[in-house]
Design an enzyme around this catalytic site. Sequence first.
Site, PDB file in Angstrom:
ATOM      1  N   CYS A 136       0.649  -1.033  -0.124  1.00 26.65           N
ATOM      2  CA  CYS A 136      -0.230   0.163   0.071  1.00 26.65           C
ATOM      3  C   CYS A 136       0.932   1.298  -0.127  1.00 26.65           C
ATOM      4  CB  CYS A 136      -0.935   0.010   1.198  1.00 26.65           C
ATOM      5  SG  CYS A 136      -1.888  -1.528   1.289  1.00 26.65           S
ATOM      6  N   HIS A 192      -9.247   2.847  -1.842  1.00 22.62           N
ATOM      7  CA  HIS A 192      -8.313   2.544  -1.530  1.00 22.62           C
ATOM      8  C   HIS A 192      -7.322   1.393  -2.674  1.00 22.62           C
ATOM      9  CE1 HIS A 192      -4.198   1.387   0.142  1.00 22.62           C
ATOM     10  NE2 HIS A 192      -4.562   0.532   0.740  1.00 22.62           N
ATOM     11  N   CYS A 249       0.702   3.014   6.069  1.00 22.62           N
ATOM     12  CA  CYS A 249       1.168   1.742   6.388  1.00 22.62           C
ATOM     13  C   CYS A 249       0.578   0.494   5.093  1.00 22.62           C
ATOM     14  CB  CYS A 249       0.055   1.054   7.600  1.00 22.62           C
ATOM     15  SG  CYS A 249      -1.659   1.328   7.154  1.00 22.62           S
TER      16      CYS A 249
END
Lengths: 438, 306
Positions: A94, A387, A424
């Site tokens: 990510c 996301h 993160c």
Amino acid sequence: MPSNSSPRRAAVIGSNRIPFGKAGGAYANATNLDMLGAALSGLVARFQLQGERLGDVAGGAVLKHSRDFNMTREAVLGSALSPQTPAFDVQRACGTSLETVTAIANKIALGQIDSGIAAGVDSTSDAPIVVSDRLRRTLIKLSRAKTLPDRLKLVASIRPGDLAPVAPDVAEPRTGLSMGEHQALTTLKWKITREAQDEIALASHKNLAQAYEDGLFDDLITPYRGLVRDESLRSDTSAEKLAKLKPVFGKGLGEGVATMTAGNSTPLSDGAATVLLGTDEWAAERGLPVLAHVVDAEAAAVDFVRGEEGLLMGGAYAVPRLLHRNKLVLADFDFIEIHEAFASTVLTTTAAWADEKFMVSKVGLPPLGRLNPAVLNVAGSSLAAGHPFGATGARIVGTLATLLSRAKQSRPDGGPVRGLISVCAAGGQAVAMILEAA
Amino acid sequence: MSARREQILPEVPSLTSLYGQAVARSARLMVRRPGPIVARLPEIAYRVDDVRVDQSQLAAYQHLLGEAGTDTLPAGYVHVLGFPVAMAVMAREDFPLPLMGMVHVANHVEQRHPVHAQDVLTVRAWAQNLRAHRSGTQVDLVTEVGQADGLDVLWRGVSTYLAKGKPLKGLALVEAADGSRPAGGRDPEAPLPAVTANWKLGASTGRRYADVSGDRNPIHLTSLSAKLFGFSKAIAHGMYTASRALAAVGPARGDTFAWDVEFAKPVLLPGQVALNLTPTEGGTDYLGWDPRSGKVHFSGSVRPLP
């Protein structure tokens, strides 16, 4: 540039992304390459880069087909950029496109290039499905077999069970736990309440909706496949609606302790984002603005495999180290962007920053103190926007650079206007970055 | 200890034929009641020289267990290499316990030096320490693996098996002085620790480990074959679970270490295992249990060698 001075700072000139879609939604038929190409073409058009030979382009995706081995270069070849523009692929889960921004910014800072694009993309709708290992090995042997009997023997060795397709999942390879299950353990450890998580989720939707209303994204987004806004955004959501949702992660941890719902966890998404970087001179020559400069970046990782730290707690280490190196404190930042993998990731990370025992014993640095909630994710974040793993870092850099530039314009004689990013990532990792308004 | 005669076998025996012999022997024992069984172990050690590592089997083992694909053998793979030699000792006509009915209850491994994929190895195995236990008879099978041209033992494993039923006559009951559980065992009343990993084990888990280990004991292969031996479903190989826990500890274990496991309730397939790893002074403790019932499947540790 004189060789004895500290490196120059890379400028964030602008950004472009496509609205983020929900898994199986507007971009169900778009591939990673399609979406990266769309975001890149929008950037090229916005900054009139047609025919330009840029120094380098870095991009990446987390869930990637093997045929996309050279995805970013393919996207460049499909764009109006000069075909002489080189490109490379990067993957840090990510944190992928925060890493591509770092890579391009570092090349600029070192004087190796004077312009570049950092990008990221991901599709959970067009995720690669692979065949079982047994079938794959048999097919590879089959392609090498020279005689018909050899081939027939190999074909005969295929069992029905070998034909079942294997879909990727978001489970950590070494633990078998999904990110949500991992974060549920961390949420419990830090005693984060359901209410606090829902509050973060609600703020994300309200802030993102407001940012759209304010026109923040007018120069940051190119519509794609009929989408003009992020598909996950629910401007009409409320604390009551969020409170009604049933927990989805941490249900096995005991009676009544599960707090993570579909409302306070990031939805699976599709999308792409790009950032244009360069030297101040390169921008000036083309009459392009400079929104902000990349000050510094830091990656960190934690040992989640043996249970020593929560999977998504890397930001609790990356940010203190980054601030310490730059002699900055939380109060020095006008904007703080913490990627909302889950609402509770934001809360456990900030709780750790403020926890003296944690900071001293685990990070070896003094606590950062309490975060001022007024500077956190002011234009919404991943809970509302969605996301697409590889695209999130570039989305945040593009948004934050614009926020910084606007804040600087509203108080031109003030001191530095700074922004902090913490993202993160799978594998117990995190990437943090400091931007400063130009 | 009495002197053990050493017998050299021409090659590592085939587990499949050993199981065949064992099943046939069990069947014979069922038909024709033997005379009183002598509570004595065969005083013999089997030795096999020139043992080489099959590189594709090693890679398949590493991939299945989650070990790094290096040229250093995982400690669990060395067990796989030596296991047939120990099995051959247990399959002997004069071995006093029925091989097919024995349960693997504990395993202790000392990885004294790294073993490399190119090493030419010597494997020695023998049985020792036959003893009465509350619920039957226990025996230790010792396997030592060394370099063919050296005297040093690189790897030493002690597998403890239990034959349930009435203890053989003439054996002393060996138990801890206070009658409690053995050293290193876990208090069954203690609360379960946090989950650090969750294994989702498919119905083919036993067959897949059989493919890389050669251990095709029918209790691990299919529920039908397991039923013949009194299990409701196929059960995972104990060493599969212990070796996965070892792989989860990863490079933190170092090049040399002591690796212990005690097996409790078998893992029925398909099923899930919750795993906890807890770093300790210099090592790691691990525990595996059924996330639904909370029943412990295995517990153990990886520690530096003393």
